[in-house]
Motif scaffolding. Structure first.
Motif, PDB file in Angstrom:
ATOM      1  N   HIS A  63       8.065   3.856   8.234  1.00  0.00           N
ATOM      2  CA  HIS A  63       6.788   3.395   7.707  1.00  0.00           C
ATOM      3  C   HIS A  63       6.093   2.486   8.712  1.00  0.00           C
ATOM      4  N   HIS A  64       4.815   2.201   8.460  1.00  0.00           N
ATOM      5  CA  HIS A  64       4.162   1.053   9.094  1.00  0.00           C
ATOM      6  C   HIS A  64       3.579   0.200   7.977  1.00  0.00           C
ATOM      7  N   THR A  65       3.424  -1.087   8.250  1.00  0.00           N
ATOM      8  CA  THR A  65       2.986  -2.000   7.197  1.00  0.00           C
ATOM      9  C   THR A  65       1.494  -1.899   6.901  1.00  0.00           C
ATOM     10  N   ALA A  66       0.723  -1.402   7.874  1.00  0.00           N
ATOM     11  CA  ALA A  66      -0.743  -1.393   7.807  1.00  0.00           C
ATOM     12  C   ALA A  66      -1.314  -2.809   7.840  1.00  0.00           C
ATOM     13  N   PHE A  67      -0.509  -3.774   8.264  1.00  0.00           N
ATOM     14  CA  PHE A  67      -0.982  -5.132   8.507  1.00  0.00           C
ATOM     15  C   PHE A  67      -1.704  -5.159   9.864  1.00  0.00           C
ATOM     16  N   PRO A  68      -2.480  -6.196  10.137  1.00  0.00           N
ATOM     17  CA  PRO A  68      -3.163  -6.296  11.439  1.00  0.00           C
ATOM     18  C   PRO A  68      -2.181  -6.258  12.609  1.00  0.00           C
ATOM     19  N   HIS A 184       6.733   8.535   6.186  1.00  0.00           N
ATOM     20  CA  HIS A 184       6.350   8.416   4.778  1.00  0.00           C
ATOM     21  C   HIS A 184       5.458   9.581   4.342  1.00  0.00           C
ATOM     22  N   LYS A 185       4.529  10.002   5.202  1.00  0.00           N
ATOM     23  CA  LYS A 185       3.581  11.052   4.845  1.00  0.00           C
ATOM     24  C   LYS A 185       4.246  12.417   4.679  1.00  0.00           C
ATOM     25  N   ASP A 186       5.486  12.562   5.087  1.00  0.00           N
ATOM     26  CA  ASP A 186       6.207  13.815   4.850  1.00  0.00           C
ATOM     27  C   ASP A 186       6.524  14.004   3.370  1.00  0.00           C
ATOM     28  N   PHE A 187       6.458  12.925   2.598  1.00  0.00           N
ATOM     29  CA  PHE A 187       6.853  12.995   1.185  1.00  0.00           C
ATOM     30  C   PHE A 187       5.756  12.552   0.218  1.00  0.00           C
TER      31      PHE A 187
END
Length: 211
Positions: A63-68, A184-187
């Protein structure tokens, strides 16, 4: 000298015994990276007991956190980031603890996410149920990489190297093939983990080489 029946049986018995042992009891080929525990980074206690799954996971989900994308690569920031994630997951999402099992900072520091995940990883036979990917939380280890990589910004070298080393160790401990590393986008319907997803073939190859 020819192989005797006793020698053959002894070899079979030894092999069977080794196969039955958790990998922590064997001579590990992949060294354990430094992973800072929940206690070390100052985690809050979970709001209820975490669930122990009595089997090994069969995959890793990145995953990535999508934080700055911060430029502070320090250990102190990695600890604060872990606290921020836990606060978001517990107070914002209503989860009992951090959803991911482990976190990898932009500086390459590894921290335990959900309580007892490090204990289970070290043992190599069980896992903690997470909350990082719908449908996969009882069979996949979730690794959050701090930052936003759907914007086209590259992953810092220290973080990428840490991800390779950590995935190799997880694969070794849980006997997960390097081919079973996903995003994550695989699921689920998400942009996560951004550009890291495009580099998954590279990650799998690097992990396989270390194993």
């Amino acid at each position: 000298m020819g192989t005797t029946r006793r020698t053959l049986l002894t070899g079979i018995t030894a092999a069977a015994t080794a196969a039955a042992l958790p990998l922590s009891a064997a001579n590990a080929a992949v060294p354990k990276p430094r992973i800072y525990s929940c206690a070390e980074w100052g985690a809050r206690p979970p709001s209820s007991a975490v669930t122990v799954v009595k089997n090994r996971p069969n995959k890793i989900i990145v995953h990535h956190t999508a934080f700055p994308n911060v430029t502070d690569f320090s250990l102190a920031y990695a600890f604060q980031n872990s606290r921020d994630i836990q606060d978001l997951h517990m107070d914002g999402n209503g989860w009992l603890d951090s959803g991911q099992h482990f976190t990898n900072s932009r500086g390459g520091y590894l921290t335990e996410g959900r309580h007892r995940s490090l204990e289970m990883l070290t043992g190599g036979t069980r896992m903690i149920q997470g909350a990082h990917c719908v449908g996969q939380n009882s069979q996949a280890i979730g690794i959050e990489n701090d930052g936003s990589y759907h914007t086209g910004e590259p992953v810092p070298a220290a973080q990428w190297e840490s991800l390779i080393a950590f995935c190799a160790y997880v694969c070794q401990q849980y006997r997960i093939p390097a081919t079973e590393i996903y995003g994550h986008k695989d699921f689920n319907n998400t942009l996560c983990p951004g550009g890291i997803w495009d580099r998954l073939p590279e990650l799998r190859a690097a992990v396989a080489a270390r194993l």
